[in-house]
Design a protein around this motif. Structure first.
Motif, PDB file in Angstrom:
ATOM      1  N   PHE A 194      -1.846   1.900  -5.091  1.00 50.91           N
ATOM      2  CA  PHE A 194      -1.240   3.096  -4.939  1.00 50.91           C
ATOM      3  C   PHE A 194      -2.409   4.002  -4.769  1.00 50.91           C
ATOM      4  O   PHE A 194      -3.315   4.422  -5.613  1.00 50.91           O
ATOM      5  CB  PHE A 194      -0.878   3.476  -6.656  1.00 50.91           C
ATOM      6  N   LEU A 195      -2.448   4.739  -3.573  1.00 50.24           N
ATOM      7  CA  LEU A 195      -3.309   5.464  -3.003  1.00 50.24           C
ATOM      8  C   LEU A 195      -2.989   7.006  -3.064  1.00 50.24           C
ATOM      9  O   LEU A 195      -3.477   7.793  -3.797  1.00 50.24           O
ATOM     10  CB  LEU A 195      -3.596   5.270  -1.460  1.00 50.24           C
ATOM     11  N   ASP A 196      -1.632   7.406  -2.340  1.00 52.64           N
ATOM     12  CA  ASP A 196      -1.246   8.722  -2.539  1.00 52.64           C
ATOM     13  C   ASP A 196       0.431   8.690  -2.547  1.00 52.64           C
ATOM     14  O   ASP A 196       0.953   7.829  -1.802  1.00 52.64           O
ATOM     15  CB  ASP A 196      -1.499   9.411  -1.202  1.00 52.64           C
ATOM     16  N   PHE A 197       0.920   9.755  -3.142  1.00 53.68           N
ATOM     17  CA  PHE A 197       2.523   9.762  -3.356  1.00 53.68           C
ATOM     18  C   PHE A 197       2.545  11.067  -4.064  1.00 53.68           C
ATOM     19  O   PHE A 197       2.683  11.363  -5.341  1.00 53.68           O
ATOM     20  CB  PHE A 197       2.745   8.742  -4.243  1.00 53.68           C
ATOM     21  N   THR A 198       2.466  12.217  -3.128  1.00 53.12           N
ATOM     22  CA  THR A 198       2.780  13.488  -3.688  1.00 53.12           C
ATOM     23  C   THR A 198       4.170  14.096  -3.196  1.00 53.12           C
ATOM     24  O   THR A 198       4.522  14.819  -3.743  1.00 53.12           O
ATOM     25  CB  THR A 198       1.621  14.584  -2.877  1.00 53.12           C
ATOM     26  N   THR A 199       4.670  13.576  -2.124  1.00 55.91           N
ATOM     27  CA  THR A 199       6.009  13.925  -1.602  1.00 55.91           C
ATOM     28  C   THR A 199       7.095  12.653  -1.276  1.00 55.91           C
ATOM     29  O   THR A 199       6.451  11.722  -0.798  1.00 55.91           O
ATOM     30  CB  THR A 199       5.810  14.924  -0.730  1.00 55.91           C
ATOM     31  N   ASP A 200       8.276  12.698  -1.122  1.00 57.59           N
ATOM     32  CA  ASP A 200       9.121  12.040  -0.330  1.00 57.59           C
ATOM     33  C   ASP A 200       9.598  12.652   0.648  1.00 57.59           C
ATOM     34  O   ASP A 200       9.423  13.627   1.086  1.00 57.59           O
ATOM     35  CB  ASP A 200       9.922  11.228  -1.343  1.00 57.59           C
ATOM     36  N   VAL A 224       0.774  -1.143  -0.170  1.00 61.99           N
ATOM     37  CA  VAL A 224       0.163   0.091  -0.129  1.00 61.99           C
ATOM     38  C   VAL A 224       0.938   1.434   0.063  1.00 61.99           C
ATOM     39  O   VAL A 224       1.579   1.454   0.895  1.00 61.99           O
ATOM     40  CB  VAL A 224      -1.024   0.047   1.131  1.00 61.99           C
ATOM     41  N   VAL A 225       0.957   2.302  -0.928  1.00 59.43           N
ATOM     42  CA  VAL A 225       1.687   3.290  -1.151  1.00 59.43           C
ATOM     43  C   VAL A 225       0.700   4.492  -0.645  1.00 59.43           C
ATOM     44  O   VAL A 225      -0.309   4.850  -1.245  1.00 59.43           O
ATOM     45  CB  VAL A 225       2.169   3.445  -2.813  1.00 59.43           C
ATOM     46  N   LEU A 226       1.122   5.162   0.167  1.00 61.70           N
ATOM     47  CA  LEU A 226       0.572   6.618   0.484  1.00 61.70           C
ATOM     48  C   LEU A 226       1.565   7.515   1.102  1.00 61.70           C
ATOM     49  O   LEU A 226       2.855   7.073   1.107  1.00 61.70           O
ATOM     50  CB  LEU A 226      -0.665   6.009   1.598  1.00 61.70           C
ATOM     51  N   ASP A 227       1.202   8.402   1.467  1.00 63.37           N
ATOM     52  CA  ASP A 227       1.850   9.571   2.136  1.00 63.37           C
ATOM     53  C   ASP A 227       1.262  10.307   3.313  1.00 63.37           C
ATOM     54  O   ASP A 227       0.350   9.653   3.736  1.00 63.37           O
ATOM     55  CB  ASP A 227       2.266  10.573   1.103  1.00 63.37           C
ATOM     56  N   SER A 228       2.079  11.172   4.008  1.00 59.76           N
ATOM     57  CA  SER A 228       1.532  11.795   5.051  1.00 59.76           C
ATOM     58  C   SER A 228       0.769  12.959   4.913  1.00 59.76           C
ATOM     59  O   SER A 228       0.485  13.847   5.679  1.00 59.76           O
ATOM     60  CB  SER A 228       2.818  12.186   6.026  1.00 59.76           C
ATOM     61  N   SER A 229       0.220  13.437   3.743  1.00 56.09           N
ATOM     62  CA  SER A 229      -0.571  14.412   3.403  1.00 56.09           C
ATOM     63  C   SER A 229      -1.920  14.123   4.022  1.00 56.09           C
ATOM     64  O   SER A 229      -2.471  13.251   4.664  1.00 56.09           O
ATOM     65  CB  SER A 229      -0.802  14.701   1.908  1.00 56.09           C
TER      66      SER A 229
END
Length: 543
Positions: A231-237, A176-181
């Motif tokens: 792939f859920l969210d990936f706006t930043t690393d 599951v791919v996501l970010d902290s946004s």
């Protein structure tokens, strides 16, 4: 007293008329006035979700005179404290300068938080409609506020998980791919709710905000045959590098080229994404627009409940389908295939009305052709059939003769007359004569086979056409005819006995001229009649 009653009635009537006019004037004013709407989006127009949201919102607002002001937070690229402050100053300047907005619409989680935090200062009395909210808890909280309602984003985790298991049963480990946004946090909460319903699910979370770019590359490159990506969210690393949705998809697919990538929203972005049952931003925007229109037309926002229905479209990319060997027949029936190969099924789906019309026309043409064909065959058969006896007629015999002549084929002809038939007609009438002709025809048809055909030429004249002729065969046929006609014929005037006269000629046994056989058979028939009738004559016995 009567005057007082009349005065009271006139007063009520006047109040009713004045009220009606006021209501009509108010309704007319709503139709004529232009409503101003402030639309705040969490992202920029270049974000894959935004154009669909805006298009759907405008569609839902159709039928009302409105002026929509769009403001974009661009939070997937600029979400620092200074970025928020600059956006806040810009929007406040517009709001405090105008202060004549009728409604505020917000799209996605970041814009909702901003609107809630600033509502009491910037637009305390304005109705608010929100959409695309990943965190359902925040959506419920916002809907509980006075004069606010909207749509919570409801990604179809269950449908996509079932699709993963059906298409890739061997890939049991979900990455599951996501970010902290803000959106990423909302998606994480919703995924964990889904996870509670599937305790046996094997998974791990890749929060891109915690990894360097190189670290992410290593994570994705290590994935193998048992893995599948959600792939859920990936706006930043972790290095504060910003990624558009397309850039993020390219990054994942380039570093995990053999791993299927599913999306729960914007599944139609391509860029190496396999696809998925995707949340429809267009439909959500449309419902939000319709909700806003209801509020501007006088309905209270508090009377419109929060909407949490799953709004989905299903997308797949043809190149990725080919890479993993997935066929169209394995996909949900309502799937949209991006860059689909051309084939008839695709043409039918894209041109259903025209295709159905073509099918109807083709079916009608086939029916018409079949009718014409069978009508033609029936007509041809009728033209070559004697009406009274239902036997072949003169035309059919001539065609058979011409065919034999054209193919240089040996053949024989038998000419047959009913003896004294005129006397039968004169004595018993033409009806009995017809019964006799029908009876003779029925007995001749019983003697026919694949090499022997009988026909009625007209009146009491019959003809037999046979192939592979020889004298023995000719005598046998003639004798069988004589034998078959010995038995009395049943008629409406009683049983009648009769005899027949026969003449036979064959090519090339009796004549070298294939077109002269009929004349030779006629001569043999008249020889029989000259001998007293009731018999047969072969042409080779004629002097």
């Amino acid at each position: 007293m009567i005057k007082l009653k009349r005065c009271f009635v006139f007063t009520i009537l006047a109040m009713f008329i004045i009220g009606s006019c006021a209501f009509k004037a108010h309704a007319q004013e709503r139709l004529e006035r232009q409503f101003r709407v402030l639309f705040i989006s969490s992202y920029s127009y270049s974000n894959a979700t935004v154009p669909d949201q805006l298009e759907g919102f405008k569609k839902g607002m159709e039928g009302i005179n409105s002026d929509i002001t769009y403001e974009f937070m661009d939070s997937d690229k600029y979400y620092g404290a200074i970025d928020i402050q600059n956006f806040d100053k810009y929007v406040k300047y517009k709001v405090f300068s105008a202060r004549d907005y009728d409604l505020i619409a917000v799209a996605d989680d970041t814009a909702l938080r901003y609107a809630i935090n600033n509502r009491s200062v910037m637009f305390p009395d304005l109705p608010m409609v929100f959409m695309g909210i990943n965190n359902k808890t925040e959506a419920v909280t916002a809907a509980a506020m006075k004069n606010a309602t909207g749509i919570a984003e409801s990604p179809d985790f269950e449908g996509n998980y079932a699709l993963m298991r059906a298409l890739f049963p061997e890939r049991y480990h979900m990455v599951v791919v996501l970010d902290s946004s803000v959106a990423g946090q909302g998606d994480y909460v919703e995924f964990m709710k889904f996870r509670e319903n599937h305790p046996d699910l094997q998974y791990n979370i890749v929060n891109t905000s915690y990894y360097t770019e190189e670290g992410l590359k290593e994570v994705f490159k290590e994935l193998g045959e048992k893995d599948i990506i959600l792939f859920l969210d990936f706006t930043t690393d972790g290095e504060k590098n910003n990624y558009s949705l397309q850039n993020a998809a390219d990054f994942i697919s380039d570093n995990a080229p053999q791993i299927p990538i599913f999306r729960l929203s914007s599944a139609n972005i391509e860029h190496g994404v396999f696809g998925g049952i995707s949340y429809s931003n267009y439909e959500a925007g449309k419902i939000a627009g319709e909700t806003a229109k209801r509020i501007l037309n006088g309905e209270s926002a508090d009377s419109i409940p929060l909407q949490t229905n799953t709004l989905t479209d299903t997308y797949f990319e043809q190149g990725v389908l080919d890479k993993f060997g997935i066929k169209y027949s394995q996909l949900p029936s309502d799937s949209v295939i991006l860059n689909e190969h051309w084939h008839f099924t695709r043409f039918y789906r894209e041109n259903r009305a025209i295709s159905n019309l073509m099918f109807v026309i083709l079916i009608l043409l086939e029916i018409m052709i079949a009718i014409l064909y069978y009508t033609g065959r029936h007509r041809k058969r009728m033209l070559r059939t004697d009406f009274l006896t239902r036997m072949p007629n003169r035309m059919k015999v001539i065609e058979d003769m011409n065919q034999a002549i054209g193919q240089s084929q040996d053949y024989g002809l038998i000419m047959l007359d009913v003896d004294h038939f005129k006397d039968i007609n004169d004595t018993y009438g033409h009806n009995v004569g017809d019964e006799v002709i029908v009876g003779v025809g029925q007995r001749l048809k019983k003697l026919a086979d694949k090499n022997l055909t009988f026909a009625r030429l007209g009146g009491d004249e019959f003809c037999g056409f046979f192939t592979k002729p020889d004298h023995q065969k000719a005598r046998k046929i003639c004798e069988e005819i004589l034998e078959s006609t010995k038995k009395p014929f049943n008629t409406s005037k009683g049983d009648l006995k009769l005899t027949v006269s026969i003449g036979c000629a064959m090519y090339p046994l009796d004549t070298d001229d294939s077109e002269n056989v009929l004349e030779c058979a006629d001569k043999a028939l008249y020889v029989t009649k000259g001998k007293g009738r009731n018999g047969y004559t072969l042409f080779n016995g004629v002097n």
